[in-house]
Design a protein around this motif. Structure first.
Motif, PDB file in Angstrom:
ATOM      1  N   LEU A 141       9.645 -67.613  43.926  1.00 20.12           N
ATOM      2  CA  LEU A 141       9.475 -66.791  42.735  1.00 20.12           C
ATOM      3  C   LEU A 141      10.486 -65.641  42.708  1.00 20.12           C
ATOM      4  O   LEU A 141      11.095 -65.355  41.665  1.00 20.12           O
ATOM      5  N   TYR A 144      14.129 -66.956  42.281  1.00 20.74           N
ATOM      6  CA  TYR A 144      14.286 -67.489  40.921  1.00 20.74           C
ATOM      7  C   TYR A 144      14.383 -66.346  39.912  1.00 20.74           C
ATOM      8  O   TYR A 144      15.202 -66.385  38.989  1.00 20.74           O
ATOM      9  N   GLY A 145      13.555 -65.327  40.100  1.00 23.53           N
ATOM     10  CA  GLY A 145      13.620 -64.157  39.233  1.00 23.53           C
ATOM     11  C   GLY A 145      14.975 -63.479  39.315  1.00 23.53           C
ATOM     12  O   GLY A 145      15.563 -63.085  38.293  1.00 23.53           O
ATOM     13  N   CYS A 165       9.446 -60.842  35.176  1.00 22.74           N
ATOM     14  CA  CYS A 165       8.059 -61.295  35.354  1.00 22.74           C
ATOM     15  C   CYS A 165       7.923 -62.141  36.613  1.00 22.74           C
ATOM     16  O   CYS A 165       6.945 -62.012  37.362  1.00 22.74           O
ATOM     17  N   GLU A 166       8.907 -63.022  36.854  1.00 22.86           N
ATOM     18  CA  GLU A 166       8.895 -63.849  38.069  1.00 22.86           C
ATOM     19  C   GLU A 166       9.002 -62.969  39.313  1.00 22.86           C
ATOM     20  O   GLU A 166       8.318 -63.190  40.321  1.00 22.86           O
ATOM     21  N   TRP A 184       2.468 -69.610  42.218  1.00 19.51           N
ATOM     22  CA  TRP A 184       3.521 -70.559  41.889  1.00 19.51           C
ATOM     23  C   TRP A 184       3.232 -71.235  40.542  1.00 19.51           C
ATOM     24  O   TRP A 184       4.123 -71.374  39.709  1.00 19.51           O
ATOM     25  N   GLY A 187       3.754 -68.602  37.823  1.00 20.91           N
ATOM     26  CA  GLY A 187       5.156 -68.259  37.605  1.00 20.91           C
ATOM     27  C   GLY A 187       5.971 -69.379  36.997  1.00 20.91           C
ATOM     28  O   GLY A 187       6.628 -69.199  35.970  1.00 20.91           O
ATOM     29  N   PHE A 188       5.918 -70.548  37.627  1.00 25.29           N
ATOM     30  CA  PHE A 188       6.745 -71.664  37.167  1.00 25.29           C
ATOM     31  C   PHE A 188       6.080 -72.494  36.075  1.00 25.29           C
ATOM     32  O   PHE A 188       6.770 -73.205  35.339  1.00 25.29           O
ATOM     33  N   HIS A 192       6.625 -70.037  32.220  1.00 25.39           N
ATOM     34  CA  HIS A 192       7.652 -70.862  31.585  1.00 25.39           C
ATOM     35  C   HIS A 192       7.187 -71.371  30.224  1.00 25.39           C
ATOM     36  O   HIS A 192       7.966 -71.395  29.258  1.00 25.39           O
TER      37      HIS A 192
END
Length: 204
Positions: A141, A144-145, A165-166, A184, A187-188, A192
């Motif tokens: 997370l 990726y953020g 946000c991630e 997870w 977040g994903f 999304h």
């Protein structure tokens, strides 16, 4: 005359944006990437149950090598699905609005996206190698953020809000170790989907 001047300025701004930013990104890419992560996350939860892992018991969990291998495989499948949807909807949007896909802006965006993702991927592989599974979800997370925030300058500025946000979700999950799957999925998956719907409505 003033109206024509305004139209010319608007046209110039549009041309500059097209040349400097990757604007073929479709909100539907985010929606389907989120759905892939959501389905994958729920499948992992069922996989835990089948393997006798009580995810919400609050106890430290030890995973077998076979289970870890299967989780890695599922993660790769989700990544491939999300990437495939991204390419499909990007090409569809670019064709619909006659937008170029492979431009300098595209290369810059991918490079700025790839560097944090590659660093995060190597870091997560090291965590898995050393058996520190509890930090993998927060790390994915967070990196990726960082990747989204880093790539924002070459695509829609809205991307940075998803990135922040991630990041926030990843930082929070560091204080709730053992519940990484939930964060997870949020977040994903959920983020999304929400982001994709907002983008689709705003830029369709």
């Amino acid at each position: 005359m003033n109206q024509k001047h305004q139209e010319d300025l608007s046209h110039i701004r549009s041309m500059m944006e097209r040349s400097s930013r990757f604007i073929s990104l479709s909100g539907l890419s985010g929606v389907f990437a989120g759905l892939s992560a959501l389905i994958g996350g729920l499948y992992v939860y069922q996989l835990f149950k089948v393997n006798g892992v009580e995810y919400f018991d609050g106890e430290h969990k030890l995973y077998s090598v076979n289970l870890v291998s299967e989780l890695i495989y599922i993660g790769i499948v989700i990544l491939v699905c999300a990437f495939t949807f991204g390419i499909f909807f990007t090409l569809r949007k670019s064709k619909k609005y006659n937008l170029p896909v492979w431009t300098t802006a595209t290369k810059n965006m991918l490079f700025n996206l790839a560097v944090p993702l590659l660093a995060g991927g190597i870091f997560c592989l090291a965590l898995i190698y050393h058996g520190i599974y509890v930090l993998v979800a927060p790390a994915t997370l967070i990196f990726y953020g960082l990747a989204l925030v880093n790539a924002e300058k070459y695509t829609f500025s809205d991307v940075k809000y998803l990135g922040f946000c991630e990041l926030i979700l990843g930082f929070i999950s560091l204080f709730f170790l053992g519940y990484g799957l939930i964060f997870w999925i949020l977040g994903f998956g959920v983020l999304h989907i929400l982001y994709g719907l907002i983008m689709f409505k705003k830029y369709r």
